[in-house]
Design a protein around this motif. Structure first.
Motif, PDB file in Angstrom:
ATOM      1  N   ARG A 298       0.816  -1.208   0.000  1.00 43.64           N
ATOM      2  CA  ARG A 298       0.000   0.000   0.000  1.00 43.64           C
ATOM      3  C   ARG A 298       0.852   1.262   0.000  1.00 43.64           C
ATOM      4  NH1 ARG A 298      -5.699  -0.241   1.240  1.00 43.64           N
ATOM      5  NH2 ARG A 298      -6.236  -2.385   0.878  1.00 43.64           N
ATOM      6  N   LYS A 299       1.766   1.324  -0.949  1.00 41.62           N
ATOM      7  CA  LYS A 299       2.611   2.491  -1.195  1.00 41.62           C
ATOM      8  C   LYS A 299       3.685   2.733  -0.137  1.00 41.62           C
ATOM      9  CE  LYS A 299      -0.523   5.009  -4.172  1.00 41.62           C
ATOM     10  NZ  LYS A 299      -1.678   5.869  -4.088  1.00 41.62           N
TER      11      LYS A 299
ATOM     12  N   LYS B 128       6.068 -13.877   1.787  1.00 39.22           N
ATOM     13  CA  LYS B 128       5.265 -13.806   0.571  1.00 39.22           C
ATOM     14  C   LYS B 128       6.075 -13.257  -0.593  1.00 39.22           C
ATOM     15  CE  LYS B 128       0.716 -13.422   2.648  1.00 39.22           C
ATOM     16  NZ  LYS B 128      -0.227 -12.439   3.167  1.00 39.22           N
TER      17      LYS B 128
ATOM     18  N   LEU C 297       4.440 -14.356  -3.962  1.00 42.35           N
ATOM     19  CA  LEU C 297       3.005 -14.198  -3.735  1.00 42.35           C
ATOM     20  C   LEU C 297       2.687 -12.719  -3.547  1.00 42.35           C
ATOM     21  CD1 LEU C 297       2.587 -17.093  -1.174  1.00 42.35           C
ATOM     22  CD2 LEU C 297       1.991 -17.147  -3.585  1.00 42.35           C
TER      23      LEU C 297
ATOM     24  N   LYS D 293       9.699 -25.003  -7.639  1.00 45.36           N
ATOM     25  CA  LYS D 293       8.434 -24.828  -6.925  1.00 45.36           C
ATOM     26  C   LYS D 293       8.004 -26.085  -6.169  1.00 45.36           C
ATOM     27  CE  LYS D 293       5.381 -21.151  -7.966  1.00 45.36           C
ATOM     28  NZ  LYS D 293       4.684 -20.340  -8.913  1.00 45.36           N
TER      29      LYS D 293
ATOM     30  N   TYR E   3       4.723 -24.097   1.591  1.00 43.52           N
ATOM     31  CA  TYR E   3       4.380 -22.845   2.263  1.00 43.52           C
ATOM     32  C   TYR E   3       3.184 -23.081   3.167  1.00 43.52           C
ATOM     33  CZ  TYR E   3       2.429 -18.080   2.607  1.00 43.52           C
ATOM     34  OH  TYR E   3       1.900 -16.889   3.043  1.00 43.52           O
TER      35      TYR E   3
ATOM     36  N   PRO F 268       0.607 -20.845   5.050  1.00 49.71           N
ATOM     37  CA  PRO F 268       0.141 -19.485   5.341  1.00 49.71           C
ATOM     38  C   PRO F 268      -0.359 -19.378   6.778  1.00 49.71           C
ATOM     39  CG  PRO F 268      -1.043 -20.458   3.461  1.00 49.71           C
ATOM     40  CD  PRO F 268      -0.277 -21.551   4.131  1.00 49.71           C
TER      41      PRO F 268
ATOM     42  N   VAL G 288      -7.344 -18.102   5.804  1.00 49.31           N
ATOM     43  CA  VAL G 288      -8.395 -18.805   5.054  1.00 49.31           C
ATOM     44  C   VAL G 288      -9.702 -18.807   5.842  1.00 49.31           C
ATOM     45  CG1 VAL G 288      -6.702 -20.324   3.980  1.00 49.31           C
ATOM     46  CG2 VAL G 288      -7.969 -21.133   5.960  1.00 49.31           C
ATOM     47  N   ASP G 289     -10.789 -19.100   5.138  1.00 46.29           N
ATOM     48  CA  ASP G 289     -12.096 -19.163   5.763  1.00 46.29           C
ATOM     49  C   ASP G 289     -12.352 -20.606   6.200  1.00 46.29           C
ATOM     50  OD1 ASP G 289     -14.706 -19.076   6.509  1.00 46.29           O
ATOM     51  OD2 ASP G 289     -15.515 -18.732   4.507  1.00 46.29           O
TER      52      ASP G 289
ATOM     53  N   GLY H 199      -2.589 -30.253  -0.517  1.00 50.09           N
ATOM     54  CA  GLY H 199      -1.138 -30.103  -0.614  1.00 50.09           C
ATOM     55  C   GLY H 199      -0.559 -30.853  -1.796  1.00 50.09           C
TER      56      GLY H 199
ATOM     57  N   GLY I 272      -0.630 -29.751  -6.656  1.00 52.10           N
ATOM     58  CA  GLY I 272       0.395 -29.350  -7.614  1.00 52.10           C
ATOM     59  C   GLY I 272       1.007 -30.549  -8.313  1.00 52.10           C
TER      60      GLY I 272
ATOM     61  N   PHE J 203      -2.941 -27.781   8.776  1.00 56.58           N
ATOM     62  CA  PHE J 203      -2.105 -26.996   7.857  1.00 56.58           C
ATOM     63  C   PHE J 203      -0.704 -27.584   7.753  1.00 56.58           C
ATOM     64  CE2 PHE J 203      -3.415 -22.417   6.690  1.00 56.58           C
ATOM     65  CZ  PHE J 203      -4.541 -22.910   6.071  1.00 56.58           C
TER      66      PHE J 203
ATOM     67  N   ARG K 151      -0.755 -30.674   5.727  1.00 51.83           N
ATOM     68  CA  ARG K 151      -0.873 -30.335   4.314  1.00 51.83           C
ATOM     69  C   ARG K 151       0.495 -29.984   3.729  1.00 51.83           C
ATOM     70  NH1 ARG K 151      -4.339 -25.144   2.559  1.00 51.83           N
ATOM     71  NH2 ARG K 151      -2.465 -24.145   3.330  1.00 51.83           N
TER      72      ARG K 151
ATOM     73  N   GLN L   3       3.497 -32.474   0.890  1.00 53.24           N
ATOM     74  CA  GLN L   3       4.202 -31.943  -0.271  1.00 53.24           C
ATOM     75  C   GLN L   3       5.615 -32.525  -0.393  1.00 53.24           C
ATOM     76  OE1 GLN L   3       2.628 -27.583   0.585  1.00 53.24           O
ATOM     77  NE2 GLN L   3       3.818 -27.625  -1.283  1.00 53.24           N
TER      78      GLN L   3
END
Lengths: 288, 253
Positions: B16-17, B49, B54, B73, B78, B80, B85-86, B100, B103, B148, B151, B155
């Motif tokens: 944000r600047k 990020k 990201l 990759k 990662y 988060p 998340v919801d 996970g 990909g 999480f 997950r 990977q």
């Protein structure tokens, strides 16, 4: 098929297509974008009409997609420039819609398109405007377009099901796994656009929002599983279509209005009586 | 294995600047367990990020195992922040862990039985197999964090970035997570963890990275986790206890 059957079939197709798309609109928290796109596709349709000088399915779909993408892109850009998301949506869609309205009332004038029609739809006229096809026979143009759009939506949702799921639930993880989150967003906005365009004739810009959001929001109250939501939501859409038609026939009133009203009733019932997430169940659960 | 899992050169980023990160230069040795610490708003999450692309970088070059992100990759995991998340999303714990693997599964394919077994195995590792079919909003904060972590484990990455995995979790979860991070390190993986609790830094991490808009200090915990660096990173008054002894660092201002 009879006149009534065509109308009900068309309305059911709207219910199914909007119901499917609506699930992801709700879960991606982009319900407001549906409202925006449902208005801005008007501009796309008008411009498509000005270029081709006819109200044809493919041109309208392409015009609608272009308008939908433009809306999504402008909202994204304004947001990136520090304008609040909801404000960005409000600014973009009213401006584009206004341009559409001005164009209609100045240069398109007396043809099939008019503001009233665009906003409310006119499902009663649908059976008159037919095309004849080799296998399907004589079929209303709007119904055919909805069939094609439903097919496209089904193909996209099933082919990329797990990608839709992950970009909806956790876009950061999706991006870190190499899934093109932004591209998926624009593809989804295109699907919203074509769904809206195809539903336009039947229910119009305002009622299509009810069909997109309310059945999906209702289904969210009944289940904890995405796949069940994707089955329930189109079912609620169909139910609303049929129920809406019956209400309209009974009261001799607007069909699209009655259908939108029916989605509201379905939501209210879900909100009160749905197991687990319904108001009554939660009350009972708390007092026990 | 390459000597450095992560090399960051002259990285900067804005949010944000406002420039939130500038002049970031750091090299992390393969096999390190790094705690990233710094005050609120120091840019810790943005740092993760940005190196993972990201969040857009203004300047800088980032290499993982000597290669750009695009080529490696699949070797990077990662996690988060839990709050990103919801948790009302209509799905269960097992399904989230399976994500996970998306990909690796590839386009147009559905997760197969082997993928589900792998996800189940990861849930077992974090002690959550009994909750596999539980709707994710029905899990406690600690359990959600374990999901999480599971997950990320499926990977099978060589390097992990975790954003506040210990924030708001119960003591048992904290212990379980740290045991797993320790195991990852023993297996030669590199793990970078955004951490908020100064009291546990010395016990948990072999390297510590002090961040406040830029890197204040980086190195082995034993040499780098000093009062001087803490003051430098946090600026103001900070208070924390370690066993019996209580330490107060006064603001230099």
């Amino acid at each position: 098929m009879t006149y009534t059957a065509w109308i009900i079939l068309t309305a059911c197709l709207v219910g199914i297509t909007c119901g499917l798309i609506g699930v992801f609109l709700i879960l991606r928290k982009t319900a407001m974008m549906a409202d925006a796109i449902s208005h801005t596709v008007l501009l796309g349709i008008v411009i498509a009409f000005l270029i081709t000088r006819e109200v044809s399915g493919p041109a309208m779909l392409i015009g609608g997609i272009a308008a939908g993408l433009l809306t999504a892109f402008l909202v994204q850009s304004l947001h990136a420039l520090n304008v609040q998301q909801d404000a960005a949506i409000g600014i973009v869609f009213t401006t584009l819609f206004a341009i559409g309205v001005i164009l209609i009332s100045t240069s398109v004038g007396n043809v099939h398109l008019d503001v009233q029609h665009a906003l409310m739809g006119e499902i009663t006229f649908i059976p008159w405007n037919t095309v004849t096809l080799p296998v399907l026979g004589t079929i209303p143009q709007a119904t055919l377009m909805l069939m094609i759009v439903l097919l496209i939506v089904l193909i996209f949702l099933t082919a990329f099901y797990k990608e839709w799921k992950i970009t909806t639930f956790d876009p950061s993880l999706a991006a870190s796994l190499g899934i093109p989150v932004m591209l998926m967003h624009y593809v989804f906005m295109s699907l919203v656009s074509i769904t809206t365009v195809a539903s336009f004739d039947a229910v119009g810009a305002i009622m299509v929002v009810a069909m997109l959001i309310t059945p999906a929001a209702s289904s969210y109250l009944w289940t904890d599983r995405l796949i069940v939501m994707l089955i329930l939501s189109p079912l609620f859409g169909v139910l609303a279509a049929i129920l809406g038609y019956m209400i309209a026939a009974w009261l001799d009133t607007s069909i699209s209005g009655s259908m939108a009203f029916a989605t509201g009733i379905i939501f209210l019932i879900s909100f009160l009586f749905a197991p687990k997430h319904g108001l009554l169940f939660r009350k009972m659960y708390r007092t026990e | 294995m390459e000597p450095f899992a992560l090399e960051v050169e002259d990285l900067s980023a804005s949010y944000r600047k406002n420039t939130v990160l500038h002049d970031i230069n750091v090299k992390v040795r393969t096999g390190s367990l790094v705690g990233i610490i710094g005050p609120n708003g120091a840019g810790k999450s943005t740092f993760l990020k940005t190196i993972l692309e990201l969040h857009p970088a203004l300047t800088g070059k980032v290499r993982f195992f000597g290669k750009p992100l695009k080529e490696v990759k699949k070797r990077i995991g990662y996690v988060p922040q839990r709050g990103s998340v919801d948790w009302d999303f209509p799905t269960d714990a097992l399904d989230v862990v399976t994500m996970g693997l998306y990909g690796k599964i590839g386009l147009f394919k559905r997760p197969g039985r082997k993928d589900v077994e792998k996800a189940m195995e990861a849930l077992r590792k974090v002690g959550m197999e009994a909750y596999a079919k539980r709707q994710i909003s029905q899990l406690s904060g600690g359990q959600q964090q374990r999901v999480f972590l599971a997950r990320a484990l499926v990977q099978e990455a060589d390097m992990y970035f975790m954003d506040e995995p210990l924030a708001g979790v119960d003591a048992a979860t904290e212990k379980a997570i740290m045991t797993i991070l320790e195991e990852l390190k023993q297996a030669g993986k590199t793990v970078l963890v955004v951490h908020h609790d100064l009291q546990t830094v010395e016990d948990y991490f072999d390297h510590v990275l002090f961040l406040n808009k830029t890197i204040i200090a980086y190195g082995k915990t034993a040499d780098t986790f000093t009062e001087k660096n803490i003051v430098k990173a946090y600026g103001g008054k900070i208070f924390w206890t370690k066993g019996e002894e209580a330490r107060v660092v006064h603001s230099p201002f």
